[in-house]
Write a protein that holds these residues in place. Structure first.
Motif, short mmCIF file in Angstrom:
data_model
loop_
_atom_site.label_atom_id
_atom_site.label_comp_id
_atom_site.label_asym_id
_atom_site.label_seq_id
_atom_site.Cartn_x
_atom_site.Cartn_y
_atom_site.Cartn_z
N UNK A 13 -1.96 1.11 38.11
CA UNK A 13 -3.10 0.47 38.78
C UNK A 13 -2.91 -1.04 38.79
N UNK A 14 -3.53 -1.67 39.77
CA UNK A 14 -3.52 -3.12 39.81
C UNK A 14 -4.43 -3.64 38.70
N UNK A 15 -3.95 -4.63 37.99
CA UNK A 15 -4.75 -5.21 36.90
C UNK A 15 -6.04 -5.79 37.46
N UNK A 16 -7.15 -5.57 36.78
CA UNK A 16 -8.38 -6.20 37.23
C UNK A 16 -8.23 -7.72 37.21
N UNK A 17 -8.99 -8.37 38.10
CA UNK A 17 -8.90 -9.83 38.20
C UNK A 17 -9.26 -10.49 36.87
N UNK A 18 -10.26 -9.94 36.21
CA UNK A 18 -10.67 -10.52 34.93
C UNK A 18 -11.35 -9.46 34.07
N UNK A 19 -11.49 -9.77 32.79
CA UNK A 19 -12.23 -8.90 31.87
C UNK A 19 -12.98 -9.78 30.88
N UNK A 20 -14.23 -9.42 30.63
CA UNK A 20 -15.01 -10.14 29.61
C UNK A 20 -15.73 -9.11 28.75
N UNK A 21 -16.01 -9.50 27.53
CA UNK A 21 -16.62 -8.54 26.61
C UNK A 21 -17.89 -9.10 25.98
N UNK A 22 -18.79 -8.16 25.64
CA UNK A 22 -19.99 -8.52 24.87
C UNK A 22 -19.89 -7.90 23.49
N UNK A 23 -20.34 -8.63 22.51
CA UNK A 23 -20.42 -8.13 21.14
C UNK A 23 -21.91 -8.04 20.82
#
Lengths: 497, 411
Positions: free
Chosen positions: A226-236
């Protein structure tokens, strides 16, 4: 606790020297290992509580050699246990005393990267992570990401239908494999599927995936990338009660949001992980969620806001949003190190693996807590909250007499509880020998017979990885229908573990 | 026999086994014309098994009896803004069926997915569990009710797309997914098939999460008598369609970025929301090849091949046969309506297909043609032998839908 395995065939053991010589004729040089010292690394997989030296280890390098080995064993009635990197947590690659251990570790070549069709054709000994690394330059990756991805082989992933954090959104191995080259126990080489999105006829690839090495030996794999997602962010996100965290998970899904990953840790796991990696986890919460959103930046930003609002609505007492890749990595560092972190607070632990419906999460955790009190053992919970895959880590000390037995009994009760709550015995580690004897708790004898008939279609002599997955060995001929007459089963001589 | 529950199905199958009388399994009969004429003279109708057993939107699962009308189930999950992400096609237009999309069991048994197959997977990827009756007359269960499950063999994978030849499904559990907030389609006009294939490959390899990629050359498009594709055809030129779905802000952003990325293929038009959805329904259901349309008398093939090979393959096939082709899934799925001939061009088609690695199913043809042509793709000998052993492991006396998959088994 000793686990029962199929009785060893003394006739085969008596011929060991001749078998070694015959195998060396197929795989010359150092590809056949038979000294006790050199076979030591092969006597267990990652379920190290069970150990058994194999009769002989053979490490072929070509499909043709695999075919000749299997045909030789088929013709001579010799059992075969296939093995990848040996990272299985359920004993799927545990050797047998009278079996050839067939290691695929030398199949380490990526054969083709085909970006236009978005597939990689690879040999089975290539690690899961190496596939992603091989296509990273073009912005692609292979989605299923078991925690052991740095070490586990893609062939083993197919055997176990491995999952990981990304499976919630991107599926398990079975959803990301298109084809394979398969060698049957008879030595016959088949090509199943290929680069096309679907195969003709019955979905044989679907049944091979997750078959735990009982149906055939995979010598080549075609996976989709798969194409890598443009970005990733996480919540804690921290919660004062586990129930609130469970409710948050349900509401996020209910709002139509499918995160790239959604993981939960309970208090003991949070404290162990924090002490190990210093991720600045809140220590005053009962449950911690790590929720990762991936995709275009504009979408991720929007979904972060929505998830944050849902978390607040569920009573979260702490909510941090990653502002950089480094911070996102830090959020994950504790989760990814949770198992070794727990290893620091207890001499031993058993890692269980069951799945429940998401909604049953609070009930499952309460039951695990009660069972911990019943057995007098601690437990830390780390799990894939998004898809209800639990990993209770049962803490014990193997040096204390009886504690390992207690831990195993505790684990079995947890898995039975998963089934009772509408779930299943294993979500990603496989049945192997670890959960083999629990299978009747989930499946009736009729259900299991149907699965074993299928096994016979691939391996009529039952020589491939016997003693795994099924609590009862069957001869294929007896599987027409099980007759119980006057309370007596047919074929009483067959092992029923 | 009136089928009221799974026990009735079991009794009916056991009676058939005892009489050694093969049975045809039907729900709404909407796909009865697909496959070979069956060597059966009795029918097992499971359409009365039509209850929704359990629907839990927050768990993203639904459990229904196999005879449940698909239209009803789709309406039910739509009421919660959910859907089957694999977009099961409606075969009624293509096959000339009167109405309705058949049953959920038929949907799984046929395993036919729509344009989102390349992103979301097929029916096989969404079937979590099943209860079924084997050709031994035994009720068995496969899988479960949770997504993450590796307990035992995944028999569900075999049941999906097995055309009722392994077992009679009585109840299935399916994964449902949230519907996207919105969808837009980028339309590139006037590309030849090979160039269109390149554009689709580029789009599907982009980071913009394309959830559908299709191409209809103008002659095929012109055959559409109604609907959104017909409206596109009226403006001349073939159309290459790229779908983006998700939340509003994201779709708008991705549409702009994707159009810029594909600028070398031409200026993209933008089609919004409802009209976009209508376009993809037409692609899904192959409306240009409708049974009551201009090409209604032509046999129709469903061809699956490696996506990047689709354009050249389809272009050559159309040229050599005088037929029309529509590409779905970025070229990985081709629908071909070919002029009538003795073998529906099966020999030519399958020879060409062998070179690129793919397979073809004759989805629509008269019974005479289906008696002389292999409807389903013949597999390599060893794989075919294994598949037959698999079939026998479920149904040793070939009681269920005997002869549907292969011409040879009729004899």
């Amino acid at each position: 606790m000793p686990i029962m395995m199929p009785a060893s065939d003394q006739m085969v053991l008596n011929r060991r020297d001749a078998i070694v010589a015959d195998l060396r004729a197929i795989v010359p040089g150092e590809g056949v290992i038979f000294s006790a010292a050199e076979m030591l690394p092969y006597e267990s997989d990652a379920l190290t509580a069970y150990r058994q030296p194999p009769m002989v280890v053979v490490l072929p390098e070509t499909t043709e050699q695999v075919s000749r080995i299997l045909k030789y064993c088929f013709d001579n009635g010799i059992k075969v246990v296939p093995r990848g990197s040996g990272t299985s947590l359920s004993g799927g690659a545990l050797p047998l005393e009278d079996a050839v251990l067939l290691g695929l570790g030398k199949f380490k070549r990526i054969r083709e990267i085909d970006l236009d069709n978005r597939v990689v054709v690879t040999e089975p000994g290539v690690t899961n992570l190496a596939i992603s690394q091989a296509v990273a330059h073009a912005g692609f990756y292979y989605a299923p990401d078991p925690s052991s991805q740095i070490a586990c082989s893609i062939g083993g992933n197919i055997a176990e239908n491995s999952g990981g954090v990304h499976c919630l959104k991107y599926g398990m191995t079975t959803n990301n494999v298109l084809g394979c080259e398969l060698v049957l126990m008879s030595g016959e080489i088949l090509r199943i599927g290929g680069k096309a999105p679907e195969q003709a006829g019955y979905d044989l690839m679907g049944i091979i995936t997750g078959s735990e090495g009982l149906l055939g030996v995979v010598t080549e794999v075609t996976v989709r990338i798969l194409r890598k997602p443009e970005t990733a962010r996480a919540l804690l996100v921290g919660f004062p009660q586990v129930e609130a965290a469970g409710e948050c998970v349900a509401r996020i899904i209910g709002a139509g949001i499918i995160p790239g990953g959604m993981e939960m840790m309970d208090k003991p796991a949070i404290h162990a992980a924090e002490a190990f990696v210093h991720a600045d986890y809140p220590l005053d919460v009962e449950a911690l969620l790590i929720i990762e959103l991936d995709g275009p930046s504009i979408e991720v930003d929007e979904l972060i806001k929505r998830v944050e609002a849902i978390a607040l609505g569920c009573g979260s007492t702490t909510c941090r949003i990653s502002g950089s890749e480094a911070e996102r990595d830090l959020f994950w560092a504790g989760r990814k190190a949770a198992f070794p972190a727990v290893g620091r607070i207890s001499p031993d632990y058993l890692c269980m693996d069951g799945t429940i419906p998401r909604g049953a999460l609070p009930r499952a955790l309460a039951r695990i807590r009660d069972l911990g009190e019943k057995y007098g053992l601690g437990v830390a919970n780390v799990f894939h909250a998004g898809d209800g895959n639990l990993h209770p880590l049962i803490l014990y000390d193997a040096n204390k007499p009886g504690e390992m037995d207690k831990a195993e009994a505790f684990g079995a009760e947890i898995l039975r509880c998963c089934v009772e709550l509408g779930g299943v015995l294993t979500g990603e580690h496989g049945v192997g020998i670890e959960k083999r004897d629990l299978m009747p708790h989930m499946f009736s004898e009729v259900d299991l017979n149907q699965q074993q008939r299928l096994k016979c279609a691939f391996d009529a002599r039952g020589l491939l990885n016997p003693g795994k997955v099924f609590p009862t060995l069957h001869r294929c001929a007896e599987l027409g229908r099980v007759h119980v007459h006057s309370g007596k089963l047919a074929f009483p001589d067959l092992p029923r573990f | 026999m009136h089928i009221r529950d799974a026990a009735d199905v079991e009794a009916a199958v056991r009676a058939a086994i005892a009489r050694e009388q093969p049975i045809e399994i039907i729900g709404h009969s909407s796909k009865r014309s697909i496959g070979h004429a069956m060597a059966t003279n009795a029918v097992l109708d499971v359409s009365a098994l039509n209850a929704v057993t359990c629907y839990e939107p927050n768990e993203l699962i639904i459990t229904v009896q196999a005879g449940a009308p698909l239209d009803d189930v789709l309406s039910l999950i739509d009421s919660k803004s959910q859907e089957f992400a694999f977009e099961p096609m409606d075969t009624a237009l293509l096959l000339g069926a009167r109405s309705g999309r058949g049953t959920v069991g038929g949907m799984i048994g046929a395993g036919l997915a729509g344009p989102r197959r390349i992103k979301a997977g097929g029916a096989r990827d969404h079937l979590l569990g099943a209860h079924a009756v084997s050709g031994f007359g035994d009720s068995f269960k496969a899988g479960g009710r949770v997504v993450k499950n590796v307990t035992g063999y995944d028999l569900c994978k075999l049941l999906a797309g097995s055309w009722g030849t392994l077992a009679v499904m009585t109840e299935v559990t399916l994964k449902v997914m949230p519907k996207a907030e919105t969808g837009r389609t980028l339309v590139l006009r006037g590309l030849d098939d090979v160039t269109a294939n390149r554009a689709m490959t580029a789009a599907l390899g982009s980071p913009y999460d394309v959830s559908g990629a299709a191409h209809a050359p103008h002659p095929a498009l012109r055959a559409a008598a109604r609907g959104a594709l017909a409206r596109l055809a009226s403006r001349g030129h073939g159309a290459t369609l790229l779908r983006l779905e998700g939340i509003v802000a994201s779709v708008a952003h991705r549409a702009t970025a994707l159009a810029a990325d594909l600028a070398s293929f031409g200026m993209a038009e933008l089609i919004e929301d409802a009209e976009s959805a209508a376009l993809w329904r037409d692609i899904r259901d192959v409306t240009p090849f409708a049974a009551d349309g201009a090409l209604g008398a032509w046999p129709v093939w469903r061809i699956v091949c490696p996506p990047a090979s689709g354009g050249a393959f389809g272009q050559a096939l159309a040229r050599e046969t005088g037929g029309e082709v529509i590409y779905d899934w970025g070229g990985g799925l081709l629908w071909a309506a070919l002029p009538p001939s003795v073998d529906a061009h099966a020999v030519l088609l399958r020879q060409r297909l062998a070179a690129i690695g793919g397979h073809a199913t004759l989805l629509r043809a008269d019974e005479g043609t289906r008696r002389t042509v292999d409807v389903f793709h013949q597999q390599e000998k060893g794989v075919a032998a294994l598949a037959e052993r698999v079939r026998l492991s479920f149904d040793p006396k070939s009681i269920l839908n005997r002869g549907r998959l292969t011409r040879t088994s009729i004899s």
